[in-house]
Structures are given as structure tokens and as C-alpha cells.
Design a protein around this motif. Structure first.
Motif, PDB file in Angstrom:
ATOM      1  N   UNK A 193       0.833  -1.201   0.000  1.00  0.00           N
ATOM      2  CA  UNK A 193       0.000   0.000   0.000  1.00  0.00           C
ATOM      3  C   UNK A 193       0.868   1.252   0.000  1.00  0.00           C
ATOM      4  N   UNK A 194       1.917   1.246   0.833  1.00  0.00           N
ATOM      5  CA  UNK A 194       2.814   2.408   0.871  1.00  0.00           C
ATOM      6  C   UNK A 194       3.494   2.627  -0.474  1.00  0.00           C
ATOM      7  N   UNK A 195       3.906   1.532  -1.125  1.00  0.00           N
ATOM      8  CA  UNK A 195       4.553   1.646  -2.429  1.00  0.00           C
ATOM      9  C   UNK A 195       3.593   2.261  -3.454  1.00  0.00           C
ATOM     10  N   UNK A 196       2.336   1.826  -3.431  1.00  0.00           N
ATOM     11  CA  UNK A 196       1.341   2.363  -4.361  1.00  0.00           C
ATOM     12  C   UNK A 196       1.099   3.847  -4.076  1.00  0.00           C
ATOM     13  N   UNK A 197       0.945   4.201  -2.793  1.00  0.00           N
ATOM     14  CA  UNK A 197       0.683   5.601  -2.427  1.00  0.00           C
ATOM     15  C   UNK A 197       1.849   6.487  -2.854  1.00  0.00           C
ATOM     16  N   UNK A 198       3.091   6.057  -2.545  1.00  0.00           N
ATOM     17  CA  UNK A 198       4.237   6.885  -2.910  1.00  0.00           C
ATOM     18  C   UNK A 198       4.440   6.938  -4.416  1.00  0.00           C
ATOM     19  N   UNK A 199       4.084   5.881  -5.118  1.00  0.00           N
ATOM     20  CA  UNK A 199       4.140   5.908  -6.574  1.00  0.00           C
ATOM     21  C   UNK A 199       3.173   6.923  -7.152  1.00  0.00           C
ATOM     22  N   UNK A 200       1.958   6.956  -6.629  1.00  0.00           N
ATOM     23  CA  UNK A 200       0.963   7.930  -7.086  1.00  0.00           C
ATOM     24  C   UNK A 200       1.415   9.352  -6.742  1.00  0.00           C
TER      25      UNK A 200
END
Length: 52
Positions: free
Chosen positions: A10-17
Motif C-alpha cells: 500500500x505504501x509503495x502504491x501511495x508513494x508511486x501515485x
């Protein structure tokens, strides 16, 4: 362990966005800067031509 993996995903997705949004905002800022630069140049040219 599975919870940790899910949190990291989830953190990876959020930081990617967020990174994508920052890149897009940076590109828009550069475009706006060049548009303003062109506008200032045209304004100065217009003033110089009107004086003559």
C-alpha cells in the motif's frame, strides 16, 4: 508477515501515485513558466515597437 507485506505494498502504491502527481505538477509548472516568459517577451517587444 503478510500484514507487513500488505502495508508495504500500500505504501509503495501511495508513494508511486504521489511521485507521479509531483512529476505532473513539475511539468505543468515548467510549462507555465515558459508561457509567462513568452508573454513577458511579447509585452516588452510590443512596448518597444509602440515607442518608435
Amino acid at each position: 508477515m503478510l500484514k507487513l507485506a500488505a502495508i508495504l505494498l500500500v505504501l509503495m502504491i501511495v508513494f508511486g501515485v504521489l511521485g507521479f502527481v509531483v512529476d505532473v505538477a513539475g511539468a505543468l509548472a515548467r510549462i507555465a513558466f515558459f508561457v509567462c516568459l513568452v508573454g513577458v517577451a511579447l509585452s516588452l517587444v510590443g512596448k518597444a515597437l509602440r515607442r518608435d
